[in-house]
Design an enzyme around this catalytic site. Structure first.
Site, PDB file in Angstrom:
ATOM      1  N   SER A 174     -17.812  44.476 116.587  1.00 38.97           N
ATOM      2  CA  SER A 174     -18.299  45.824 116.291  1.00 38.97           C
ATOM      3  C   SER A 174     -18.782  45.828 114.850  1.00 38.97           C
ATOM      4  O   SER A 174     -18.348  44.990 114.041  1.00 38.97           O
ATOM      5  CB  SER A 174     -17.142  46.827 116.442  1.00 38.97           C
ATOM      6  OG  SER A 174     -17.452  48.051 115.799  1.00 38.97           O
ATOM      7  N   TYR A 187      -8.366  49.971 115.533  1.00 43.13           N
ATOM      8  CA  TYR A 187      -9.604  49.403 116.087  1.00 43.13           C
ATOM      9  C   TYR A 187     -10.316  48.526 115.040  1.00 43.13           C
ATOM     10  O   TYR A 187     -10.698  47.384 115.334  1.00 43.13           O
ATOM     11  CB  TYR A 187     -10.514  50.551 116.541  1.00 43.13           C
ATOM     12  CG  TYR A 187     -11.789  50.109 117.216  1.00 43.13           C
ATOM     13  CD1 TYR A 187     -11.795  49.767 118.567  1.00 43.13           C
ATOM     14  CD2 TYR A 187     -12.987  50.038 116.509  1.00 43.13           C
ATOM     15  CE1 TYR A 187     -12.970  49.367 119.194  1.00 43.13           C
ATOM     16  CE2 TYR A 187     -14.160  49.640 117.124  1.00 43.13           C
ATOM     17  CZ  TYR A 187     -14.146  49.308 118.467  1.00 43.13           C
ATOM     18  OH  TYR A 187     -15.310  48.907 119.080  1.00 43.13           O
TER      19      TYR A 187
HETATM   20  C1  BGC Z   1     -17.121  51.959 118.591  1.00 44.02           C
HETATM   21  C2  BGC Z   1     -17.895  53.230 118.875  1.00 44.02           C
HETATM   22  C3  BGC Z   1     -18.673  53.666 117.652  1.00 44.02           C
HETATM   23  C4  BGC Z   1     -19.478  52.511 117.072  1.00 44.02           C
HETATM   24  C5  BGC Z   1     -20.162  52.865 115.765  1.00 44.02           C
HETATM   25  C6  BGC Z   1     -18.077  50.921 118.080  1.00 44.02           C
HETATM   26  O1  BGC Z   1     -17.434  49.717 117.875  1.00 44.02           O
HETATM   27  O2  BGC Z   1     -16.466  51.523 119.778  1.00 44.02           O
HETATM   28  O3  BGC Z   1     -16.994  54.258 119.258  1.00 44.02           O
HETATM   29  O4  BGC Z   1     -19.551  54.713 118.001  1.00 44.02           O
HETATM   30  O5  BGC Z   1     -18.646  51.388 116.871  1.00 44.02           O
HETATM   31  O6  BGC Z   1     -19.329  53.545 114.877  1.00 44.02           O
END
Ligand code: BGC
Length: 289
Positions: A174, A187
């Site tokens: 991400s 996360y």
């Molecule tokens: C998350 C999303 C978020 C995006 C940008 C992703 O890794 O799961 O919820 O919108 O990152 O912030």
């Protein structure tokens, strides 16, 4: 023999032969496992790999019906697919999934380590269970699946008619492996972990001709973040974070994954491919700083 040749003895592998098949079918003959493939990014990646000619195991945890639909779509595109239920954070279930993969497909050439989730909370309200679940699935799950893939890649080695690499792993990360994220500490920590796990595995297994990379998506239209794009107001707010001024579509990630898994990307190893419309360009600095 020239000096250059003496100084650089031939590598123990034949030189790279690029696939001769049409660009759209660059994964012909390859077997892929995509975790969390029943919806969102995983679904789009599974379909893209299928469209590129790969046979695909569609892993899911909750919705068998959704997984079957993905299988149907891949089959409609002319590739083989099977659905398999497994919780990637459970070692026994991961081992059983790889045993089924071997039984049904004979081997694995591509792992897409995609399954992941969010459990958001302000930091001082985050429960240990929320912390642990996110780390268990997003990080430990990727470890377990990558380990089994590497075991099979090493056992089998390079099969030149299939790919010039002995295997490819793509970890779904991400932009939050780079951008800190208040309210989502578990996360962001899991994705930061994925980044150095991926690079460390890549460093360790590269001599076996195994490629390990990540894709780091930005905001993509999936069920994980509906609150960020579903209403016009939310979408407008989101666009202040995206210089390219559109949300990512799951297919944007599918195309990137099919290319990164193919021999066209054979010299790419240990990178995070950011696919984010510029979210990591610090858009807040466009007019100031
Ligand atoms: C998350 C999303 C978020 C995006 C940008 C992703 O890794 O799961 O919820 O919108 O990152 O912030």
């Amino acid at each position: 023999m020239s000096n250059q040749q003496q100084n650089h003895p031939a590598a123990p592998y034949p030189s790279v032969v690029m696939p001769q098949c049409p660009a759209q079918r660059v994964l012909t003959g390859q077997k892929a496992l995509v975790t969390g493939a029943n919806s969102g990014i995983g679904k789009a990646v599974a379909i893209a790999l299928g469209n590129a000619g790969a046979s695909v195991m569609v892993n899911y945890l909750r919705s068998e019906e959704q997984a079957r639909e993905v299988v149907d779509q891949i089959e409609a595109g002319g590739s083989r697919a099977i659905a398999h239920r497994a919780d990637v954070s459970d070692e026994t279930q991961v081992l059983a999934m790889y045993a089924r993969m071997k039984e049904e497909m004979g081997t694995i050439d591509i792992l897409i380590n995609n399954a992941g989730l969010q459990q958001d909370a302000p930091f001082d309200e985050m429960t240990l269970a929320q912390w642990q679940q996110v780390i268990q699935v997003n990080l430990t799950g990727q470890f377990l699946c990558a380990r089994e893939a590497v075991r099979e890649f090493k056992r089998r080695g390079v099969v030149p008619e299939v790919s010039c690499s002995a295997g490819k792993i793509i970890c779904m990360s991400s932009v939050h492996e780079i951008i800190p994220w208040a309210g989502h500490v578990n996360y962001a920590a899991s994705k930061g972990g994925v980044m150095l796990m991926m690079k460390s595995i890549a460093q360790e297994v590269a001599p076996h001709r195994i490629r390990v990379n990540s894709i780091a998506p930005g905001a993509v239209r999936t069920p994980i973040n509906t609150a960020a794009w579903q209403t016009p107001e939310a979408y407008e707010r989101l666009m202040t974070l995206v210089p390219y001024k559109r949300i990512g579509e799951p297919e944007d990630i599918g195309r990137a994954a099919a290319w990164l898994a193919s021999d066209h990307a054979d010299y790419i190893n240990g990178i995070s491919l950011v696919v984010d419309g510029g979210m990591t360009l610090y858009p807040g600095f466009a007019t100031g700083g």
